[in-house]
Design an enzyme around this catalytic site. Structure first.
Site, PDB file in Angstrom:
ATOM      1  N   LYS A   1       0.871  -1.623  -0.043  1.00 28.81           N
ATOM      2  CA  LYS A   1      -0.176   0.115   0.048  1.00 28.81           C
ATOM      3  C   LYS A   1       0.924   1.191  -0.317  1.00 28.81           C
ATOM      4  O   LYS A   1       2.370   1.262   0.247  1.00 28.81           O
ATOM      5  CB  LYS A   1      -1.301  -0.172   1.272  1.00 28.81           C
ATOM      6  CG  LYS A   1      -1.952  -1.133   1.515  1.00 28.81           C
ATOM      7  CD  LYS A   1      -2.734  -1.395   0.347  1.00 28.81           C
ATOM      8  CE  LYS A   1      -3.515  -2.758  -0.336  1.00 28.81           C
ATOM      9  NZ  LYS A   1      -4.758  -3.307   0.019  1.00 28.81           N
TER      10      LYS A   1
HETATM   11  C1  PLP Z   1      -5.936  -4.735   0.672  1.00 31.47           C
HETATM   12  C2  PLP Z   1      -6.490  -4.222   1.178  1.00 31.47           C
HETATM   13  C3  PLP Z   1      -7.765  -4.711   1.612  1.00 31.47           C
HETATM   14  C4  PLP Z   1      -7.308  -5.968   2.792  1.00 31.47           C
HETATM   15  O1  PLP Z   1      -6.558  -4.799   3.903  1.00 31.47           O
HETATM   16  P1  PLP Z   1      -4.664  -6.034   4.335  1.00 31.47           P
HETATM   17  O2  PLP Z   1      -4.181  -5.224   5.025  1.00 31.47           O
HETATM   18  O3  PLP Z   1      -4.683  -6.644   3.218  1.00 31.47           O
HETATM   19  O4  PLP Z   1      -5.928  -6.892   5.250  1.00 31.47           O
HETATM   20  C5  PLP Z   1      -9.429  -3.924   1.834  1.00 31.47           C
HETATM   21  N1  PLP Z   1      -9.915  -3.616   0.850  1.00 31.47           N
HETATM   22  C6  PLP Z   1      -9.062  -3.599  -0.500  1.00 31.47           C
HETATM   23  C7  PLP Z   1      -9.734  -2.450  -1.516  1.00 31.47           C
HETATM   24  C8  PLP Z   1      -8.265  -3.703   0.041  1.00 31.47           C
HETATM   25  O5  PLP Z   1      -6.659  -2.438  -1.530  1.00 31.47           O
END
Ligand code: PLP
Length: 355
Positions: free
Chosen positions: A179
């Site tokens: 991210k």
């Molecule tokens: C990454 C992501 C999640 C989940 O996050 P994690 O930290 O991997 O559990 C949920 N929604 C979206 C749109 C994402 O890109």
């Protein structure tokens, strides 16, 4: 190969991690508290409550809003599976509404037709770092007395007419490795509602306010101080990271040929988690191979609408939403991360021109 994502760590992360290790307090403690305070400031919200992942942040937010068996939550089928799965975890059912082809986000014009007496919340997903069209979404939610839970997992620092992602409803962020900012794994719930913040805190740690006294059924969805140390250092670099992402996006938008490039609606700041083009005249699989042969990594987020995943088919979902169907076949994300060099950007442009 130019990677599709590349986390960047430096002395700042190392110094804070060292501080935590030397302090001896490695589980949830003062670093998490500080991280929450600075994250709330980023989002201009009263509260931010850390969680162990973006997925658990979503799960906690839904539970804190009292969503459970028999309820429905309206969301986008064009997203990472965690958005919809977090609804299933509570015993409620997601109800999928089609997206707009220009923003890839839920189409507000289609939401009201999907509202039933069971609907409790709308969960817009700010896909790729571009916020969903929040003005009409908030109006619809208000009119029908629905909660709004923003899946802002990809939208750290994004804004919509001057207001930050995570500040409209209850915001849920991911701090996963790929991210815009990361704590390796981690998540955050943002809100201006003291009761929601309190409930998320309670649910995050076994429903316990006083140690070994448990008022409600809770979980262990805590973040650790070690992760918070990494997250804090990253948070302080986020604005810089996002500025470079945005410059990279602008450059690609100016120079890419033969593809539909992503556009930013007026009044919005894109966080550019992904830079996603649409291929309408070339076969995507062969495009991916051609890019790879020229050293350009790419990825498809997401190849299958959530309602077509086996886990949903097994639960009786049987849908075909036209824009989602078309877009899942066309999208391709190219590298946009802040570690790209100008030579990398030139390579990407040449490779795309050859498709
Ligand atoms: C990454 C992501 C999640 C989940 O996050 P994690 O930290 O991997 O559990 C949920 N929604 C979206 C749109 C994402 O890109």
């Amino acid at each position: 190969m130019i990677a599709i994502s590349k986390p960047q760590f430096g002395d700042e992360e190392l110094a804070l991690v060292r501080e935590v290790l030397e302090s001896g307090v490695v589980a949830q403690g003062p670093k998490v508290a500080q991280f929450e305070e600075e994250f709330a400031a980023l989002c201009s919200t009263q509260y931010a409550v850390a969680a162990s992942s973006g997925t658990t942040a979503l799960h906690l937010a839904l539970l804190a809003h009292g969503i459970g068996p028999g309820d429905e939550v309206i969301t986008s089928p064009f997203t990472f599976i965690a958005s919809a799965n977090s609804v299933l975890f509570t015993g409620a059912m997601p109800r999928f509404v089609d997206i707009r082809p220009d923003t890839f986000n839920i189409d507000p014009a289609l939401i009201e037709a999907a509202i039933t007496p069971r609907t409790k919340a709308i969960m817009p997903v700010h896909l790729y770092g571009l916020m969903a069209d929040m003005t009409p979404i908030m109006e619809i939610a208000e009119r029908h007395g629905l909660a709004v839970i923003e899946d802002a997992a990809q939208a750290h620092g994004a804004s919509y007419h001057g207001r930050k992602a995570g500040s409209f409803g209850t915001g849920c962020f991911s701090l996963y490795a790929t991210k815009n900012m990361t704590s390796a794994e981690g998540g955050m719930v943002t809100t201006n509602d003291p009761q929601i913040a309190e409930q998320v805190k309670l649910l995050r740690a076994h429903g316990s306010k006083v140690r070994y006294y448990h008022d409600i059924l809770g979980y262990n969805f805590r973040l650790t101080d070690l992760h918070a140390a990494v997250g804090l250092a990253q948070l302080r670099k986020l604005e810089h990271f996002n500025t470079i992402r945005s410059q990279n996006a602008e450059f690609l938008n100016q120079h890419l040929q033969n593809v539909i490039t992503p556009q930013v609606p007026a009044g919005q700041t894109h966080a550019w988690h992904q830079y996603t083009i649409r291929l309408t005249h070339t076969d995507r699989d062969s495009a991916i191979e051609k890019l790879k042969a020229q050293g350009v990594g790419s990825a498809v987020f997401y190849p299958v609408p959530v309602y077509r995943q086996k886990v949903y088919l097994d639960r009786g979902y049987d849908q075909s939403l036209p824009v989602t169907e078309e877009i899942t076949k066309q999208v391709l994300s190219l590298p946009i991360h802040p570690a790209l060099s100008s030579a990398d950007l030139e390579t990407i442009i040449e490779a795309v021109a050859s498709l």
